[in-house]
Design an enzyme around this catalytic site. Structure first.
Site, short mmCIF file in Angstrom:
data_model
loop_
_atom_site.label_atom_id
_atom_site.label_comp_id
_atom_site.label_asym_id
_atom_site.label_seq_id
_atom_site.Cartn_x
_atom_site.Cartn_y
_atom_site.Cartn_z
N HIS A 1 -34.98 105.10 66.23
CA HIS A 1 -35.22 103.91 65.41
C HIS A 1 -33.92 103.41 64.79
CE1 HIS A 1 -37.42 101.30 62.56
NE2 HIS A 1 -36.56 101.74 61.65
N GLU A 2 -33.14 104.33 64.22
CA GLU A 2 -31.87 103.93 63.60
C GLU A 2 -30.85 103.48 64.65
OE1 GLU A 2 -31.45 103.41 60.50
OE2 GLU A 2 -33.43 104.21 60.02
N HIS B 1 -31.12 99.86 65.19
CA HIS B 1 -30.41 99.10 64.16
C HIS B 1 -28.91 99.08 64.45
CE1 HIS B 1 -33.74 98.50 61.44
NE2 HIS B 1 -33.99 99.80 61.35
#
Length: 286
Positions: free
Chosen positions: A161-162, A165
């Site tokens: 998920h990170e 980003h």
């Protein structure tokens, strides 16, 4: 023929040498579908803990498999360097650093942030599609696997998920502030800010844990104390952080459990002009 090392993270543990840095982050390359040149650095203020190093390798190896699946076999983690502080013992190292520093690392392991605490986060200052500055992890998150699982879910999925980003300039598909946790859909009904709509959960009052948003068809938005809490046991969404195997997409023939919710007033839609995470990733191409 079995590809024995496809998901193997090749970790080289180095001594972090204090040198003057130009603050240019280490360059990551995508070569033959494998990410190389990733540098993880541990702050000198972190006490020596072999569990941090072991868990970093385990988490990245597991995250590599998840990333490979979520990107439809287009990317995985291949080459990673871990920088240790000079204050740590030599038993964990294989060689000395050759210019890598804490200030230029792509991922840092540091003390809890005053705003985020032990939550993993990406220092993301750019617009949609622009790379972040770095991913921030804490010693607590990495050192205590049981606590990390109970608090954040699968650490490997959190890392993927990170990575979205950091590498592709994606934004969260859930509300991250005090506003926009709910909205009115095209039928005038109260809907939850989430992607996809298959993320199961309950709307509860943060003050007392009682159900709120009891009558969504009335078209009355809940007050500021109402929040949506995903149910980790009943979730079917394949794009939810805890169960992610896909990024949200807009393919009508794709998995409906990860279909992009373009109406939700979440950061991804706001910053990326309502493009899905998959479309944003595909555009980034890196």
């Amino acid at each position: 023929m079995r590809k024995a090392n496809l998901f193997q993270v090749f970790s080289v543990v180095l001594i972090c040498t204090a040198v003057e840095s130009a603050l240019t982050r280490s360059k990551i390359k995508l070569q033959n579908n494998g990410y190389t040149g990733i540098v993880i650095a541990i702050n000198e203020d972190i006490a020596e803990d072999v569990a941090i190093v072991n868990n970093l390798q385990e988490i990245f190896t597991n995250a590599s498999r998840i990333l490979h699946r979520a990107t439809k076999k287009r990317a995985f983690f291949k080459d990673i360097t871990i920088l240790l502080p000079e204050t740590w013992g030599d038993s964990l190292t294989s060689e000395s650093a050759s210019g890598e520093t804490f200030d230029t690392a792509n991922i840092i392991v540091d003390k809890p942030n005053g705003l985020w605490g032990d939550d993993p986060y990406t220092n993301q200052l750019g617009s949609c599609g622009e790379e972040g500055e770095y991913i921030h992890l804490t010693a607590n998150f990495l050192g205590d696997k049981d606590w990390a699982w109970k608090t954040f879910g699968d650490p490997a999925r959190v890392l993927v998920h990170e990575w979205g980003h950091y590498r592709w300039g994606l934004f969260d598909e859930y509300s991250t502030g005090d506003d926009n946790h709910f909205y009115l859909n095209d039928k005038g009904h109260v809907a939850v800010t989430k992607c996809s709509s298959h993320v199961a959960g309950n709307a509860l009052d943060v003050r007392n844990g009682k159900e709120c948003n009891k009558n969504p068809e009335a078209g009355i938005l809940p007050d500021k104390y109402c929040r949506y809490y995903p149910d980790l046991q009943k979730n079917q969404a394949t794009s939810f952080t805890e169960t992610v195997v896909d990024f949200c997409h807009t393919d009508p023939n794709g998995d409906p459990r990860s279909f992009h919710n373009a109406m939700a007033p979440n950061p991804q839609n706001i910053h990326c002009k309502y493009k899905s995470a998959w479309r944003s990733y595909w555009k980034a191409g890196k």
